[in-house]
Design a protein around this motif. Structure first.
Motif, mmCIF file in Angstrom:
data_model
loop_
_atom_site.group_PDB
_atom_site.id
_atom_site.type_symbol
_atom_site.label_atom_id
_atom_site.label_comp_id
_atom_site.label_asym_id
_atom_site.label_seq_id
_atom_site.Cartn_x
_atom_site.Cartn_y
_atom_site.Cartn_z
ATOM 1 N N VAL A 29 37.137 47.330 28.916
ATOM 2 C CA VAL A 29 37.501 46.022 29.475
ATOM 3 C C VAL A 29 37.471 46.097 30.989
ATOM 4 C CG1 VAL A 29 39.341 44.301 29.688
ATOM 5 C CG2 VAL A 29 38.931 45.429 27.484
ATOM 6 N N ALA A 30 36.931 45.049 31.599
ATOM 7 C CA ALA A 30 36.967 44.930 33.058
ATOM 8 C C ALA A 30 37.450 43.533 33.431
ATOM 9 C CB ALA A 30 35.593 45.180 33.662
ATOM 10 N N VAL A 31 38.405 43.473 34.345
ATOM 11 C CA VAL A 31 38.859 42.200 34.900
ATOM 12 C C VAL A 31 37.989 41.917 36.117
ATOM 13 C CG1 VAL A 31 40.786 40.917 35.881
ATOM 14 C CG2 VAL A 31 41.208 42.650 34.118
ATOM 15 N N CYS A 32 37.298 40.766 36.083
ATOM 16 C CA CYS A 32 36.285 40.489 37.113
ATOM 17 C C CYS A 32 36.468 39.098 37.709
ATOM 18 C CB CYS A 32 34.877 40.598 36.528
ATOM 19 S SG CYS A 32 34.498 42.211 35.814
ATOM 20 N N GLY A 33 36.074 38.972 38.982
ATOM 21 C CA GLY A 33 36.058 37.678 39.628
ATOM 22 C C GLY A 33 34.906 36.836 39.113
ATOM 23 N N SER A 34 34.873 35.578 39.553
ATOM 24 C CA SER A 34 33.877 34.622 39.085
ATOM 25 C C SER A 34 32.504 34.904 39.691
ATOM 26 C CB SER A 34 34.316 33.198 39.435
ATOM 27 O OG SER A 34 33.260 32.294 39.240
ATOM 28 N N VAL A 35 31.512 35.117 38.838
ATOM 29 C CA VAL A 35 30.136 35.296 39.310
ATOM 30 C C VAL A 35 29.611 34.004 39.923
ATOM 31 C CG1 VAL A 35 27.777 35.834 38.604
ATOM 32 C CG2 VAL A 35 29.687 37.093 37.591
ATOM 33 N N GLU A 36 29.973 32.857 39.290
ATOM 34 C CA GLU A 36 29.491 31.567 39.776
ATOM 35 C C GLU A 36 29.987 31.297 41.192
ATOM 36 O OE1 GLU A 36 30.923 32.110 36.895
ATOM 37 O OE2 GLU A 36 29.228 31.847 35.538
ATOM 38 N N GLU A 37 31.204 31.743 41.518
ATOM 39 C CA GLU A 37 31.758 31.512 42.853
ATOM 40 C C GLU A 37 31.497 32.694 43.781
ATOM 41 O OE1 GLU A 37 35.812 30.341 42.631
ATOM 42 O OE2 GLU A 37 35.419 28.688 41.256
ATOM 43 N N ARG A 38 30.633 33.598 43.343
ATOM 44 C CA ARG A 38 30.197 34.742 44.140
ATOM 45 C C ARG A 38 31.346 35.701 44.477
ATOM 46 N NH1 ARG A 38 25.808 33.962 48.523
ATOM 47 N NH2 ARG A 38 27.484 33.141 49.799
ATOM 48 N N ALA A 49 36.502 51.776 29.797
ATOM 49 C CA ALA A 49 35.441 51.346 30.717
ATOM 50 C C ALA A 49 35.192 52.409 31.778
ATOM 51 C CB ALA A 49 35.817 50.019 31.361
ATOM 52 N N LYS A 50 36.256 53.027 32.257
ATOM 53 C CA LYS A 50 36.115 54.085 33.259
ATOM 54 C C LYS A 50 35.291 55.244 32.729
ATOM 55 C CE LYS A 50 38.882 56.954 36.390
ATOM 56 N NZ LYS A 50 40.257 57.328 36.803
ATOM 57 N N ALA A 59 29.647 45.406 41.584
ATOM 58 C CA ALA A 59 29.226 44.109 41.053
ATOM 59 C C ALA A 59 29.267 44.116 39.527
ATOM 60 C CB ALA A 59 27.822 43.781 41.535
ATOM 61 N N VAL A 60 29.510 42.936 38.953
ATOM 62 C CA VAL A 60 29.608 42.821 37.498
ATOM 63 C C VAL A 60 28.319 43.311 36.829
ATOM 64 C CG1 VAL A 60 29.843 41.202 35.581
ATOM 65 C CG2 VAL A 60 31.295 40.960 37.593
ATOM 66 N N LYS A 66 25.968 49.904 33.206
ATOM 67 C CA LYS A 66 26.564 51.178 32.795
ATOM 68 C C LYS A 66 27.150 51.107 31.394
ATOM 69 C CE LYS A 66 27.930 52.505 37.524
ATOM 70 N NZ LYS A 66 29.079 52.742 38.430
ATOM 71 N N CYS A 67 27.702 49.934 31.055
ATOM 72 C CA CYS A 67 28.381 49.772 29.766
ATOM 73 C C CYS A 67 27.957 48.442 29.162
ATOM 74 C CB CYS A 67 29.900 49.825 29.962
ATOM 75 S SG CYS A 67 30.856 49.555 28.458
ATOM 76 N N THR A 68 26.987 48.472 28.262
ATOM 77 C CA THR A 68 26.445 47.238 27.692
ATOM 78 C C THR A 68 27.460 46.485 26.843
ATOM 79 O OG1 THR A 68 25.555 48.532 25.840
ATOM 80 C CG2 THR A 68 24.067 48.099 27.695
ATOM 81 N N GLY A 69 28.464 47.186 26.319
ATOM 82 C CA GLY A 69 29.490 46.528 25.503
ATOM 83 C C GLY A 69 30.728 46.160 26.281
ATOM 84 N N LEU A 70 30.625 46.127 27.618
ATOM 85 C CA LEU A 70 31.777 45.847 28.457
ATOM 86 C C LEU A 70 32.307 44.434 28.208
ATOM 87 C CD1 LEU A 70 33.503 47.055 30.812
ATOM 88 C CD2 LEU A 70 31.956 45.859 32.374
ATOM 89 N N VAL A 71 33.617 44.323 27.967
ATOM 90 C CA VAL A 71 34.259 43.020 27.779
ATOM 91 C C VAL A 71 34.760 42.535 29.133
ATOM 92 C CG1 VAL A 71 36.086 41.738 26.619
ATOM 93 C CG2 VAL A 71 34.961 43.663 25.449
ATOM 94 N N ILE A 72 34.254 41.386 29.576
ATOM 95 C CA ILE A 72 34.627 40.822 30.865
ATOM 96 C C ILE A 72 35.720 39.785 30.648
ATOM 97 C CG2 ILE A 72 33.841 39.568 32.899
ATOM 98 C CD1 ILE A 72 32.543 42.291 32.632
#
Length: 410
Positions: A29-38, A49-50, A59-60, A66-72
């Motif tokens: 699992v990765a907690v990520c910011g919005s790609v749409e808002e850059r 995930a580590k 970057a996302v 690196k991890c194709t099954g990464l849950v965002i």
């Protein structure tokens, strides 16, 4: 001798998300910011995930390679603030000297806690956090803040590490110098130039040599490496002195003109002026930081010969500094404005003959009226007309209008 703990909640954002949503447990699992808002970077990741090499700050799309099954998952900051406060309530059962270091870390001074073994207290806190909040922590135990922080970093997750005063050299001097608090990338590069690789190397380097290359910061690092930190753990009601007030943004589209930069600066300055007023502070300087499309950044600052908390005045000064300093060879990705050199708004000030005091008085009346309206009816009730063209949603081809006289202002 003091007994200091440093408690660090493991992978805090990701751990809270997995605790609130049990279906995520065991998955990367990765907690990520919005790609749409850059803002599309990894803010936090869990240990699965580590294990794939996912890193905070990348970057996302890099993390997904690196991890194709990464849950965002998107961040839920209200939940993080809630659990941060709950953690401090747990710490408060042991001492009222609880000093936060970010949202997920705290120092605790338990020197007066019933004479109990500090390592036993650390284990008790660790288990209490797990049982009551469902979160794991790593706790460092030592006789000063720097070593307690180092201890909490040495073993993760869900661990206790003790760095005793009697044997700290054997325990930590072999570690990389970059493991020591306040040894950042720039400092590490300087130390590497002189083959100062470990904490022991740093401790055994002449302090005068470190000062000549790193200034007073070098002397501090020498003291830390030798276990000479005596900084106190602040009490839970301590509030640090506010030295600056700033606001920045990464825009959805690159800024390509002075007009777009002006709108962005004016928008940012609204929040800065509001916060200065709430703090009862004026600024005697401003700074701006510009990051271009290649992610290179430049920062400039300027002292003022008068004090202000006016959003419009701050915006005009910041924009004038931008016009003076920035060379348009790249489009702009992000802008940050900061009010610096703060003083109380009740502090007496020597009037300057070259400042139009009548104009400043009129602007203050306007600002007070706007602040009053926003307090009663919300922050969107009144704004500069140019801000109706929201720069964060704006088409880069839009033609914008600058305020009269701004282009010639210096």
């Amino acid at each position: 001798m003091r007994n200091i703990l440093h408690s660090d909640m493991n992978n805090f954002y990701a751990s809270v998300e997995c605790m609130l949503n049990p279906s995520l447990k065991g998955k990367p699992v990765a907690v990520c910011g919005s790609v749409e808002e850059r803002h599309g970077i990894v803010l936090a990741k869990n240990y699965p995930a580590k294990a794939y090499g996912v890193q905070t700050g990348e970057a996302v799309w890099q993390a997904q390679q690196k991890c194709t099954g990464l849950v965002i998952v998107s961040p839920h900051f209200d939940e993080y603030i809630k659990y941060s406060k709950l953690a401090r309530e747990v710490y408060g059962h042991y001492t009222n000297q609880v000093e936060p270091y970010g949202m997920d870390e705290c120092w605790l001074d338990i020197s007066e806690y019933n004479g109990k073994n500090p390592e036993a207290v650390a284990y008790e806190i660790k288990e209490t956090m797990k049982e009551e909040l469902g979160l794991t922590v790593s706790v460092g135990v030592s006789y000063n803040k720097i070593f307690a922080k180092l201890g909490s970093d040495m073993k993760k997750p869900d661990a206790v590490t003790v760095i005793p005063k009697e044997s700290f050299k054997e325990k930590i001097w072999r570690l990389p110098a970059s493991d020591l608090l306040f040894v950042g990338r720039a400092t590490k590069r300087t130390l590497d130039r002189f083959c100062i690789r470990t904490i022991g190397d740093l401790a055994n380097t002449a302090p005068e040599f470190l000062k000549s290359h790193l200034g007073i910061h070098g002397l501090k690092l020498w003291q830390y490496a030798n276990g000479l930190d005596n900084s106190p753990v602040m009490y839970e009601d301590y509030r640090p002195v506010v030295k600056s007030v700033g606001h920045g943004t990464t825009t959805k589209a690159d800024l390509t003109s002075n007009e777009e930069v002006w709108i962005t600066i004016l928008e940012l300055s609204q929040d800065i002026g509001h916060r200065l007023k709430k703090l009862g502070m004026n600024c005697m300087g401003i700074s701006i930081c510009i990051r271009n499309e290649d992610l290179m950044h430049k920062e400039w600052q300027q002292k003022l010969n008068f004090a202000t908390q006016s959003p419009f005045v701050i915006a005009k000064l910041a924009y004038a500094l931008f016009l003076q300093k920035y060379v348009w060879n790249k489009n702009i990705r992000s802008v940050t404005v900061r009010a610096i050199n703060l003083i109380s708004d009740s502090a007496p000030m020597q009037l300057d003959l070259f400042v139009d005091q009548d104009s400043m008085t009129r602007q203050t009346k306007i600002d007070n009226c706007i602040e009053s309206l926003r307090a009663r009816f919300g922050s969107e009730i009144i704004k500069n007309a140019v801000l109706l063209k929201n720069v964060w949603m704006m088409n880069n081809q839009a033609k914008l209008t600058m305020p009269t006289g701004m282009a010639n202002m210096r």
